[in-house]
Enzyme design. Structure first.
Site, PDB file in Angstrom:
ATOM      1  N   GLU A  80       0.853  -1.201   0.000  1.00  0.00           N
ATOM      2  CA  GLU A  80       0.000   0.000   0.000  1.00  0.00           C
ATOM      3  C   GLU A  80       0.882   1.241   0.000  1.00  0.00           C
ATOM      4  O   GLU A  80       1.872   1.319   0.733  1.00  0.00           O
ATOM      5  CB  GLU A  80      -0.890  -0.018   1.243  1.00  0.00           C
ATOM      6  CG  GLU A  80      -1.824   1.169   1.366  1.00  0.00           C
ATOM      7  CD  GLU A  80      -2.567   1.162   2.692  1.00  0.00           C
ATOM      8  OE1 GLU A  80      -3.758   1.469   2.702  1.00  0.00           O
ATOM      9  OE2 GLU A  80      -1.931   0.858   3.734  1.00  0.00           O
ATOM     10  N   HIS A  96       2.498   4.661   0.885  1.00  0.00           N
ATOM     11  CA  HIS A  96       2.695   5.367   2.153  1.00  0.00           C
ATOM     12  C   HIS A  96       3.336   6.728   1.913  1.00  0.00           C
ATOM     13  O   HIS A  96       4.321   7.107   2.559  1.00  0.00           O
ATOM     14  CB  HIS A  96       3.536   4.529   3.114  1.00  0.00           C
ATOM     15  CG  HIS A  96       2.748   3.488   3.852  1.00  0.00           C
ATOM     16  ND1 HIS A  96       2.284   2.351   3.246  1.00  0.00           N
ATOM     17  CD2 HIS A  96       2.308   3.427   5.148  1.00  0.00           C
ATOM     18  CE1 HIS A  96       1.605   1.627   4.130  1.00  0.00           C
ATOM     19  NE2 HIS A  96       1.608   2.267   5.280  1.00  0.00           N
ATOM     20  N   ASP A 103       3.675  -1.810   5.771  1.00  0.00           N
ATOM     21  CA  ASP A 103       2.755  -2.629   6.565  1.00  0.00           C
ATOM     22  C   ASP A 103       3.196  -4.089   6.664  1.00  0.00           C
ATOM     23  O   ASP A 103       2.576  -4.872   7.399  1.00  0.00           O
ATOM     24  CB  ASP A 103       1.350  -2.567   5.967  1.00  0.00           C
ATOM     25  CG  ASP A 103       0.692  -1.211   6.159  1.00  0.00           C
ATOM     26  OD1 ASP A 103       1.245  -0.387   6.904  1.00  0.00           O
ATOM     27  OD2 ASP A 103      -0.368  -0.979   5.546  1.00  0.00           O
ATOM     28  N   HIS A 163      -1.927  -3.752   9.047  1.00  0.00           N
ATOM     29  CA  HIS A 163      -2.734  -3.029   8.063  1.00  0.00           C
ATOM     30  C   HIS A 163      -4.170  -3.021   8.559  1.00  0.00           C
ATOM     31  O   HIS A 163      -4.825  -4.068   8.624  1.00  0.00           O
ATOM     32  CB  HIS A 163      -2.615  -3.744   6.710  1.00  0.00           C
ATOM     33  CG  HIS A 163      -3.433  -3.158   5.599  1.00  0.00           C
ATOM     34  ND1 HIS A 163      -3.243  -1.878   5.124  1.00  0.00           N
ATOM     35  CD2 HIS A 163      -4.434  -3.712   4.840  1.00  0.00           C
ATOM     36  CE1 HIS A 163      -4.080  -1.661   4.129  1.00  0.00           C
ATOM     37  NE2 HIS A 163      -4.817  -2.745   3.947  1.00  0.00           N
ATOM     38  N   GLU A 221      -7.093  -2.320   7.527  1.00  0.00           N
ATOM     39  CA  GLU A 221      -8.205  -2.863   6.745  1.00  0.00           C
ATOM     40  C   GLU A 221      -8.281  -4.383   6.768  1.00  0.00           C
ATOM     41  O   GLU A 221      -9.303  -4.957   6.356  1.00  0.00           O
ATOM     42  CB  GLU A 221      -8.103  -2.369   5.296  1.00  0.00           C
ATOM     43  CG  GLU A 221      -8.427  -0.893   5.120  1.00  0.00           C
ATOM     44  CD  GLU A 221      -7.216   0.025   5.294  1.00  0.00           C
ATOM     45  OE1 GLU A 221      -7.254   1.149   4.784  1.00  0.00           O
ATOM     46  OE2 GLU A 221      -6.242  -0.385   5.962  1.00  0.00           O
ATOM     47  N   HIS A 233      -2.191   7.357   8.759  1.00  0.00           N
ATOM     48  CA  HIS A 233      -1.585   6.643   7.629  1.00  0.00           C
ATOM     49  C   HIS A 233      -0.434   7.451   7.034  1.00  0.00           C
ATOM     50  O   HIS A 233      -0.636   8.557   6.525  1.00  0.00           O
ATOM     51  CB  HIS A 233      -2.629   6.370   6.552  1.00  0.00           C
ATOM     52  CG  HIS A 233      -2.071   5.668   5.346  1.00  0.00           C
ATOM     53  ND1 HIS A 233      -1.646   4.362   5.389  1.00  0.00           N
ATOM     54  CD2 HIS A 233      -1.834   6.107   4.086  1.00  0.00           C
ATOM     55  CE1 HIS A 233      -1.186   4.018   4.199  1.00  0.00           C
ATOM     56  NE2 HIS A 233      -1.294   5.058   3.393  1.00  0.00           N
ATOM     57  N   GLU A 282       4.048   5.613  11.853  1.00  0.00           N
ATOM     58  CA  GLU A 282       4.738   4.707  10.930  1.00  0.00           C
ATOM     59  C   GLU A 282       6.095   5.258  10.509  1.00  0.00           C
ATOM     60  O   GLU A 282       7.077   4.512  10.394  1.00  0.00           O
ATOM     61  CB  GLU A 282       3.866   4.449   9.707  1.00  0.00           C
ATOM     62  CG  GLU A 282       2.630   3.606   9.997  1.00  0.00           C
ATOM     63  CD  GLU A 282       1.764   3.404   8.772  1.00  0.00           C
ATOM     64  OE1 GLU A 282       1.421   2.253   8.495  1.00  0.00           O
ATOM     65  OE2 GLU A 282       1.435   4.403   8.105  1.00  0.00           O
TER      66      GLU A 282
END
Length: 267
Positions: A35, A37, A46, A121, A123, A178, A183
């Protein structure tokens, strides 16, 4: 003589069999995604982060770490920017559920009875739940009822004291973190060679209406892909996160699996 390792896939199969066949050694499965970032970090954040937390926890509780899931469920606009970004590569929910269900059942076939899904992650969350529910149901049909699965996301262990250190100007919530401070700080400590903080785009936190629209509206997401600015990220904040999250995961595994197995020794 093989070297000692916590990574199951690095072991010759007889050594692995010796470790897991009696059910005492937990197996940790990192679950991530590919994904975007933002402009400043790679697309496998992730994957890298839950794998590292799993490794650190496994060393402390005598567990093994399975190969990570490198693809996850679709990026949601209000937590990951959206699935329309180039590079973000996702699975349908049924694909993720079936793959994780199969992997859990395979580890149980090997003799493993304690597993932990280390999620990186957001989701993925509900699909993990579905996969575990189906795996336990099918194992029950085979009269296997002694399996326990712990499901956790590393950020759930960040306490209020740590939040105040990480966000001295106020915390706006996990839903817009996010590609932000959390992160990025972890990546600055663990993989600084993969972070280009000078390329990070500073912008106001993303704001969304209290509903979703499909197809997603790309204009709702900041063009950078991040949902908040990472400009305040530091490696020192990464240290805070590594400490509090690792301690939380180790405590959870110790509590739920009933004991701390002896550390592995080379054979």
């Amino acid at each position: 003589m093989p070297k000692s390792t916590v990574f199951a896939a690095e072991m010759p199969w007889p050594d692995y069999q010796t470790r897991v066949q009696n059910g005492d050694v937990p197996v940790l499965i990192p679950l991530g995604s590919m994904e975007q970032h933002g402009h400043h970090m790679p697309m496998h954040v992730d994957v890298l982060l839950p794998t590292e937390f799993a490794r650190r926890a496994a060393e402390k509780v005598g567990a093994l770490v399975a190969p990570p899931f490198t693809y996850g469920y679709k990026s949601h606009q209000k937590s990951g920017g959206g699935n329309f970004f180039p590079g973000t590569t996702s699975l349908d929910g049924a694909s993720l559920v079936n793959a994780l269900k199969d992997v859990v059942k395979e580890f149980v076939r090997h003799g493993v009875r304690n597993l932990c899904i280390v999620n990186g992650h957001f989701e993925n969350s509900w699909f993990i739940t579905e996969a575990i529910d189906l795996a336990l149901r099918e194992l029950g049909w085979a009269d296997i009822h002694d399996v326990k699965v712990v499901v956790l996301s590393y950020w759930d262990f960040v306490d209020q004291a740590s939040i105040e250190k990480l966000y001295p100007n106020g915390f706006l919530g996990w839903d817009i973190e996010h590609g932000g401070v959390l992160e990025t700080s972890l990546m600055l400590r663990l993989h600084p060679d993969l972070v280009s903080l000078q390329d990070a785009v500073e912008h106001a936190p993303a704001t969304f209406p209290p509903y979703d629209v499909y197809p997603a509206k790309p204009e709702w997401t900041p063009a950078s892909g991040t949902l908040s600015s990472p400009k305040d990220a530091t490696a020192e904040k990464g240290d805070i996160l590594l400490d509090v999250c690792t301690r939380g995961i180790v405590e959870a595994l110790t509590n739920e699996f009933g004991k701390t197995p002896a550390p592995a020794t080379a054979s």
